[in-house]
Structures are given as C-alpha cells and as structure tokens.
Design a protein around this motif. Structure first.
Motif, PDB file in Angstrom:
ATOM      1  N   ARG A   1      38.792  47.499  51.041  1.00 25.45           N
ATOM      2  CA  ARG A   1      38.973  46.674  49.698  1.00 25.45           C
ATOM      3  C   ARG A   1      37.802  45.816  49.271  1.00 25.45           C
ATOM      4  NH1 ARG A   1      44.360  44.047  48.727  1.00 25.45           N
ATOM      5  NH2 ARG A   1      45.079  46.301  48.363  1.00 25.45           N
ATOM      6  N   GLU A   2      37.377  44.989  50.253  1.00 29.87           N
ATOM      7  CA  GLU A   2      36.201  44.092  50.171  1.00 29.87           C
ATOM      8  C   GLU A   2      34.943  44.702  49.992  1.00 29.87           C
ATOM      9  OE1 GLU A   2      35.938  41.598  53.787  1.00 29.87           O
ATOM     10  OE2 GLU A   2      37.832  40.703  53.483  1.00 29.87           O
TER      11      GLU A   2
ATOM     12  N   GLN B   1      34.835  47.841  48.469  1.00 28.81           N
ATOM     13  CA  GLN B   1      34.921  48.286  47.223  1.00 28.81           C
ATOM     14  C   GLN B   1      34.554  47.282  46.096  1.00 28.81           C
ATOM     15  OE1 GLN B   1      38.666  49.849  46.200  1.00 28.81           O
ATOM     16  NE2 GLN B   1      37.693  51.355  44.744  1.00 28.81           N
ATOM     17  N   GLN B   2      35.133  45.893  46.491  1.00 26.53           N
ATOM     18  CA  GLN B   2      34.903  45.044  45.414  1.00 26.53           C
ATOM     19  C   GLN B   2      33.381  44.461  45.381  1.00 26.53           C
ATOM     20  OE1 GLN B   2      37.689  41.677  46.534  1.00 26.53           O
ATOM     21  NE2 GLN B   2      39.346  42.541  45.395  1.00 26.53           N
ATOM     22  N   LEU B   3      32.713  44.514  46.537  1.00 27.17           N
ATOM     23  CA  LEU B   3      31.124  44.231  46.580  1.00 27.17           C
ATOM     24  C   LEU B   3      30.524  45.255  45.722  1.00 27.17           C
ATOM     25  CD1 LEU B   3      29.145  42.517  47.933  1.00 27.17           C
ATOM     26  CD2 LEU B   3      29.136  43.893  49.744  1.00 27.17           C
TER      27      LEU B   3
ATOM     28  N   GLU C   1      31.364  47.025  43.651  1.00 26.34           N
ATOM     29  CA  GLU C   1      31.866  46.923  41.911  1.00 26.34           C
ATOM     30  C   GLU C   1      30.761  45.551  41.376  1.00 26.34           C
ATOM     31  OE1 GLU C   1      35.821  46.309  41.391  1.00 26.34           O
ATOM     32  OE2 GLU C   1      36.419  48.354  41.945  1.00 26.34           O
ATOM     33  N   LYS C   2      30.982  44.503  42.210  1.00 28.57           N
ATOM     34  CA  LYS C   2      30.141  43.485  41.792  1.00 28.57           C
ATOM     35  C   LYS C   2      28.742  43.766  41.848  1.00 28.57           C
ATOM     36  CE  LYS C   2      32.675  39.754  43.455  1.00 28.57           C
ATOM     37  NZ  LYS C   2      33.094  38.402  44.211  1.00 28.57           N
TER      38      LYS C   2
ATOM     39  N   LYS D   1      28.236  45.912  38.324  1.00 28.29           N
ATOM     40  CA  LYS D   1      28.187  45.008  37.496  1.00 28.29           C
ATOM     41  C   LYS D   1      26.769  44.183  37.214  1.00 28.29           C
ATOM     42  CE  LYS D   1      31.497  41.939  35.196  1.00 28.29           C
ATOM     43  NZ  LYS D   1      32.724  41.347  35.394  1.00 28.29           N
TER      44      LYS D   1
ATOM     45  N   ASP E   1      31.988  35.684  33.046  1.00 28.46           N
ATOM     46  CA  ASP E   1      32.013  36.780  33.821  1.00 28.46           C
ATOM     47  C   ASP E   1      31.821  38.036  32.524  1.00 28.46           C
ATOM     48  OD1 ASP E   1      32.782  36.106  36.114  1.00 28.46           O
ATOM     49  OD2 ASP E   1      34.913  35.994  35.817  1.00 28.46           O
TER      50      ASP E   1
END
Length: 167
Positions: free
Chosen positions: A102-103, A105-107, A109-110, A113, A126
C-alpha cells in the motif's frame, strides 16, 4: 379396589391434589418468588462461586491422582498455544506485506500526480493551481471591516442627552 376409590369424596381429592396446600400457602409462595427474583443476582454470584469451587476440587482430584494425565494436558495446551502463535505470526507477516504494498502504491500515485502537474504548487494545496483572488491590496485587519454590521453610536462626554447651551 372400587371400594377404595369410592371412599374418597370430592373434599379428599381436593386435599390430595395440592389445592388445599396452595389455598393455604399460596401468598407465601408468591412472596418467596418475588424475594427470590429481587435477590437473584446476589444468589447467582454465590451459586457460581460454589460451582467454581466444586469444579476446581474435581479437577484437583482428577489430576493429582494421575500426574501423567496432567502432563499430557499441559503438553496439549503448549501445542495449541504454539499453533496459535504461528497463525498470529503468519497473519502479521501478511499484514506487513500488505502495508508495504500500500505504501509503494501511494508513493507511485504521488509521483504520478507530481509529474502530471504543470508548474509550481502552493504548499498545502492538493488541487492544481488555483484561480482564487488573493487578499485585497488595501486590506488591513486593524482598520476594521467596511461591511454592514451593527456599529454602536459614538459616546460623547455629555450625559443626559446632549451638550447644548441649555436654557
């Protein structure tokens, strides 16, 4: 035998089937049941305590007579604990792997973005660049607000309604 049955009349049957007992002692039975209902929690605690003592005595008698049985029980408990601990460790590793994924995946995504955005970005914002107006150029928080709020009348040094040349 028929003569024995005929010997009892209706009144004797009334005494035999308990009608007499309840007609004489019914209110006492009812009051006893009410008191029992009121004090049931206290009575239940004593009954539970007695039951626990009885069970512990049975346990002690059973396992003090046969120490091999006690040893077998302890070993069975240790095996069960070990099995539960292995299951807990396996679930903890699975959870840790999920959290790492999950971490990651979030990284990702950031990063995606950040690459997608054009130009700079304000701190704490944001969303993309905003088109909102900033502060008014002539805004001074100490000057007060020019909106239509209640403003009390100015106080004068004169009391009693005015300072005129009273006659």
């Amino acid at each position: 035998m028929l003569s024995w049955i005929q010997a009892f009349n209706q009144k004797d049957l009334y005494y035999m089937n308990g009608g007499y007992f309840f007609s004489q002692y019914g209110w006492f039975i009812f009051a006893g049941l009410v008191v029992l209902g009121i004090y049931w929690n206290k009575i239940q605690k004593h009954i539970d305590r007695w039951y626990d003592k009885r069970e512990s005595r049975k346990y002690a008698e059973k396992y003090h007579k046969n120490p091999d049985l006690a040893l077998e029980r302890v070993e069975a408990m240790e095996r069960a604990r070990k099995k539960q601990q292995e299951e807990l460790n396996r679930k903890a590793l699975e959870h840790q792997e999920k959290m790492k994924e999950r971490e990651r995946q979030q990284l990702m995504e950031k990063i995606a973005k950040a690459e997608k955005q054009e130009g700079g970005n304000r701190l704490g914002n944001d969303s993309g660049p905003s088109n909102s107006k900033g502060f008014k150029s002539d805004y001074n928080p100490l000057m007060g607000d020019s909106s239509s709020r209640y403003k009390p009348p100015k106080r004068s040094g004169c009391s009693g309604g005015g300072c005129g040349g009273g006659k």
